[in-house]
Design a protein around this motif. Sequence first.
Motif, PDB file in Angstrom:
ATOM      1  N   ASN A 323       0.831  -1.209   0.000  1.00 40.83           N
ATOM      2  CA  ASN A 323       0.000   0.000   0.000  1.00 40.83           C
ATOM      3  C   ASN A 323       0.866   1.260   0.000  1.00 40.83           C
ATOM      4  O   ASN A 323       0.598   2.227  -0.729  1.00 40.83           O
ATOM      5  CB  ASN A 323      -0.917  -0.011   1.226  1.00 40.83           C
ATOM      6  CG  ASN A 323      -2.202   0.753   0.985  1.00 40.83           C
ATOM      7  OD1 ASN A 323      -2.693   0.826  -0.134  1.00 40.83           O
ATOM      8  ND2 ASN A 323      -2.756   1.319   2.035  1.00 40.83           N
ATOM      9  N   ARG A 324       1.930   1.236   0.805  1.00 40.40           N
ATOM     10  CA  ARG A 324       2.825   2.400   0.844  1.00 40.40           C
ATOM     11  C   ARG A 324       3.537   2.588  -0.495  1.00 40.40           C
ATOM     12  O   ARG A 324       3.689   3.714  -0.976  1.00 40.40           O
ATOM     13  CB  ARG A 324       3.866   2.235   1.958  1.00 40.40           C
ATOM     14  CG  ARG A 324       4.784   3.458   2.095  1.00 40.40           C
ATOM     15  CD  ARG A 324       5.915   3.211   3.067  1.00 40.40           C
ATOM     16  NE  ARG A 324       6.824   2.155   2.601  1.00 40.40           N
ATOM     17  CZ  ARG A 324       7.954   1.837   3.219  1.00 40.40           C
ATOM     18  NH1 ARG A 324       8.304   2.461   4.343  1.00 40.40           N
ATOM     19  NH2 ARG A 324       8.732   0.873   2.756  1.00 40.40           N
ATOM     20  N   LYS A 325       3.945   1.484  -1.099  1.00 41.19           N
ATOM     21  CA  LYS A 325       4.629   1.570  -2.388  1.00 41.19           C
ATOM     22  C   LYS A 325       3.688   2.060  -3.484  1.00 41.19           C
ATOM     23  O   LYS A 325       4.095   2.823  -4.367  1.00 41.19           O
ATOM     24  CB  LYS A 325       5.192   0.196  -2.759  1.00 41.19           C
ATOM     25  CG  LYS A 325       5.959   0.176  -4.069  1.00 41.19           C
ATOM     26  CD  LYS A 325       6.513  -1.215  -4.370  1.00 41.19           C
ATOM     27  CE  LYS A 325       7.265  -1.228  -5.698  1.00 41.19           C
ATOM     28  NZ  LYS A 325       7.795  -2.594  -6.006  1.00 41.19           N
ATOM     29  N   THR A 326       2.423   1.625  -3.430  1.00 40.05           N
ATOM     30  CA  THR A 326       1.444   1.993  -4.462  1.00 40.05           C
ATOM     31  C   THR A 326       0.963   3.426  -4.286  1.00 40.05           C
ATOM     32  O   THR A 326       0.677   4.117  -5.262  1.00 40.05           O
ATOM     33  CB  THR A 326       0.243   1.023  -4.413  1.00 40.05           C
ATOM     34  OG1 THR A 326       0.733  -0.334  -4.508  1.00 40.05           O
ATOM     35  CG2 THR A 326      -0.722   1.281  -5.562  1.00 40.05           C
ATOM     36  N   TYR A 327       0.870   3.869  -3.024  1.00 45.93           N
ATOM     37  CA  TYR A 327       0.401   5.225  -2.724  1.00 45.93           C
ATOM     38  C   TYR A 327       1.470   5.961  -1.900  1.00 45.93           C
ATOM     39  O   TYR A 327       1.276   6.246  -0.715  1.00 45.93           O
ATOM     40  CB  TYR A 327      -0.930   5.171  -1.964  1.00 45.93           C
ATOM     41  CG  TYR A 327      -2.018   4.431  -2.719  1.00 45.93           C
ATOM     42  CD1 TYR A 327      -2.742   5.066  -3.721  1.00 45.93           C
ATOM     43  CD2 TYR A 327      -2.306   3.091  -2.442  1.00 45.93           C
ATOM     44  CE1 TYR A 327      -3.736   4.398  -4.425  1.00 45.93           C
ATOM     45  CE2 TYR A 327      -3.295   2.407  -3.139  1.00 45.93           C
ATOM     46  CZ  TYR A 327      -4.005   3.066  -4.133  1.00 45.93           C
ATOM     47  OH  TYR A 327      -4.992   2.407  -4.834  1.00 45.93           O
ATOM     48  N   PRO A 328       2.613   6.251  -2.519  1.00 42.50           N
ATOM     49  CA  PRO A 328       3.763   6.795  -1.770  1.00 42.50           C
ATOM     50  C   PRO A 328       3.532   8.180  -1.172  1.00 42.50           C
ATOM     51  O   PRO A 328       4.243   8.573  -0.254  1.00 42.50           O
ATOM     52  CB  PRO A 328       4.881   6.831  -2.823  1.00 42.50           C
ATOM     53  CG  PRO A 328       4.165   6.912  -4.137  1.00 42.50           C
ATOM     54  CD  PRO A 328       2.921   6.089  -3.951  1.00 42.50           C
ATOM     55  N   GLN A 329       2.550   8.921  -1.677  1.00 41.36           N
ATOM     56  CA  GLN A 329       2.267  10.251  -1.138  1.00 41.36           C
ATOM     57  C   GLN A 329       1.175  10.241  -0.066  1.00 41.36           C
ATOM     58  O   GLN A 329       0.773  11.290   0.432  1.00 41.36           O
ATOM     59  CB  GLN A 329       1.863  11.200  -2.269  1.00 41.36           C
ATOM     60  CG  GLN A 329       2.972  11.456  -3.272  1.00 41.36           C
ATOM     61  CD  GLN A 329       4.227  12.000  -2.605  1.00 41.36           C
ATOM     62  OE1 GLN A 329       4.168  12.963  -1.838  1.00 41.36           O
ATOM     63  NE2 GLN A 329       5.371  11.374  -2.882  1.00 41.36           N
ATOM     64  N   SER A 330       0.704   9.060   0.274  1.00 40.24           N
ATOM     65  CA  SER A 330      -0.344   8.954   1.285  1.00 40.24           C
ATOM     66  C   SER A 330       0.245   8.888   2.695  1.00 40.24           C
ATOM     67  O   SER A 330       0.969   7.945   3.043  1.00 40.24           O
ATOM     68  CB  SER A 330      -1.204   7.716   1.037  1.00 40.24           C
ATOM     69  OG  SER A 330      -2.048   7.472   2.144  1.00 40.24           O
ATOM     70  N   PHE A 331      -0.080   9.867   3.495  1.00 39.98           N
ATOM     71  CA  PHE A 331       0.373   9.887   4.882  1.00 39.98           C
ATOM     72  C   PHE A 331      -0.192   8.671   5.630  1.00 39.98           C
ATOM     73  O   PHE A 331       0.515   8.023   6.411  1.00 39.98           O
ATOM     74  CB  PHE A 331      -0.092  11.189   5.537  1.00 39.98           C
ATOM     75  CG  PHE A 331       0.334  11.345   6.974  1.00 39.98           C
ATOM     76  CD1 PHE A 331       1.651  11.635   7.303  1.00 39.98           C
ATOM     77  CD2 PHE A 331      -0.600  11.203   7.995  1.00 39.98           C
ATOM     78  CE1 PHE A 331       2.039  11.777   8.626  1.00 39.98           C
ATOM     79  CE2 PHE A 331      -0.221  11.346   9.321  1.00 39.98           C
ATOM     80  CZ  PHE A 331       1.105  11.634   9.646  1.00 39.98           C
ATOM     81  N   ASN A 332      -1.449   8.348   5.376  1.00 41.54           N
ATOM     82  CA  ASN A 332      -2.092   7.224   6.072  1.00 41.54           C
ATOM     83  C   ASN A 332      -1.435   5.892   5.733  1.00 41.54           C
ATOM     84  O   ASN A 332      -1.319   5.013   6.595  1.00 41.54           O
ATOM     85  CB  ASN A 332      -3.582   7.165   5.713  1.00 41.54           C
ATOM     86  CG  ASN A 332      -4.365   8.302   6.328  1.00 41.54           C
ATOM     87  OD1 ASN A 332      -3.977   8.844   7.360  1.00 41.54           O
ATOM     88  ND2 ASN A 332      -5.470   8.677   5.707  1.00 41.54           N
ATOM     89  N   ALA A 333      -1.015   5.721   4.470  1.00 43.48           N
ATOM     90  CA  ALA A 333      -0.359   4.467   4.085  1.00 43.48           C
ATOM     91  C   ALA A 333       0.967   4.306   4.822  1.00 43.48           C
ATOM     92  O   ALA A 333       1.312   3.203   5.280  1.00 43.48           O
ATOM     93  CB  ALA A 333      -0.138   4.444   2.570  1.00 43.48           C
TER      94      ALA A 333
END
Length: 377
Positions: A323-333
Motif C-alpha cells: 500500500n505504501r509503495k502503491t500510494y507513496p504520497q499517502s500519509f495514512n499508508a
Amino acid sequence: MKKITSNLILVLVCFFHLSVFASVKFGKIEENTLDSQILGESRKLIVYLPAGYEDSKQKFPVLYVTDGDIQGSHTAGTLDFLAKFDLAPSMIVIGIVNPRNKRNEELTLTVKNEAQLDKLAGADRFLAFIEKEVIPLVKSRYRTLDYQALSGTSHGGQFAVNALIKRPNLFNGVIAISPSLYWNNNQLLDLTEEALKKGTLNGRLFISIANEEPTMTEPFQKLVELTKKYPSTNLNISIKTFKDETHDSTTLLGQYHGIKHLFQGWALPNTPQTLADLQSIFSSRSKLLGETMVIPEDRANGYGQWLQYLNRKDEAIELFTWNRKTYPQSFNAHIALINAYLHFNLTGAAKSAIEDAIKSINELSSKQKEELEGLLN
C-alpha cells in the motif's frame, strides 16, 4: 477467537458503511435527442451519470435499458446503491425511450415469412439503431469503458435475448426479465436453440420470470431446459423465479439480481483478505471491465489492520508495504505500515519507515512530521 473475529467483522463492516455515508455523492440526469436515420425519426435518450462522474476523469461501464423512461430511474438507483457498497461498479445508465405506439414494433421479432433479407425490421432494426447510432453517440459524448450491458423487461426481455443471439459480442452482459418468449409461436426459442447448438453465445446472461400466466412461464421453462441441454463454458447463465412477484412488479428484483449476476465475484468478502486475495479479486475486475483496476488505499489499509489484529504478521506487513509503495504520497499508508512494525515489535523497521515517510511525502506538514517522529516515543 471466534467471538473476537465476529466482533472484528462487525467493526470492519460498520467502518465501510460509515465511509460510504461520509462521502455520499449524487449522480446527474441528462436528456439527449438522437435524430435516427435507421428509425427515420428522433428518439429520446435519458442518461443517468453515476455519482462522482463530474468530479473525475474516470471512465465507466455502460448499461443500456429499453423502456428507459419507465425502467431507467429505478435501475440507476439500484446501481447507485450497489456501487456505494462496492457490490458492483458505478455505471452510466442509458435509458432508451420506446414510445407506447412503437413499443411492440421495436422490441419484438417480425414473423419469419415476412422478414426481408435485404431490410431489417422489428427488433432487428431497433438493435441496429442501438449498435450503429446510440452506442457511438454515447461513446463520443461520455467517458466510457468498452464494457457494455443490456437490460429489458417483457418485450424488452425478448429484445435482450434476441440481441444476445444476433450480436453475441456486442454486450458483455444481458438481463432479460420476464421475456415474452411466446411471441410468433416461440420463434425466439428456435433461434436460441440454434445459437446454443453452435456455441456462439458468450458473456453473462440473467433471465427471470414471476408468478405469471402459462403463456409466459411455459416458454420460459423451455428456454431453461435448452440452457441445460446445451451447456456452454462461454455463457454464464443465472436463472431466477420470483414466485411472490407479478409481471409488473418483478422488474425491481430482476434488475437487482441481474446486475449482481453480471458482476458476480465483484464484492470484497467480509473475511480477512491477504494481498494475494485482493489482487486476485481486482485482477478479475480488470479482466471483466477491460481496464486495469488497483486495490484502493483505504481497502488495503482496512484489511491490513484486520490481519494485524489477528497477529498475521507477514501477511499484514506485506499488504501495508504494498500500500505504501502503491500510494507513496499517502500519509495514512505510511502511518499504517509504521504502526504495524511497532505492533510486531520491529522497532528498527519502524524507524526506517519513519525516515522514509519524511523523505518521500512531498507536502508533509510540520504537524504530520511531528506525528511521525512521535511514534517511537
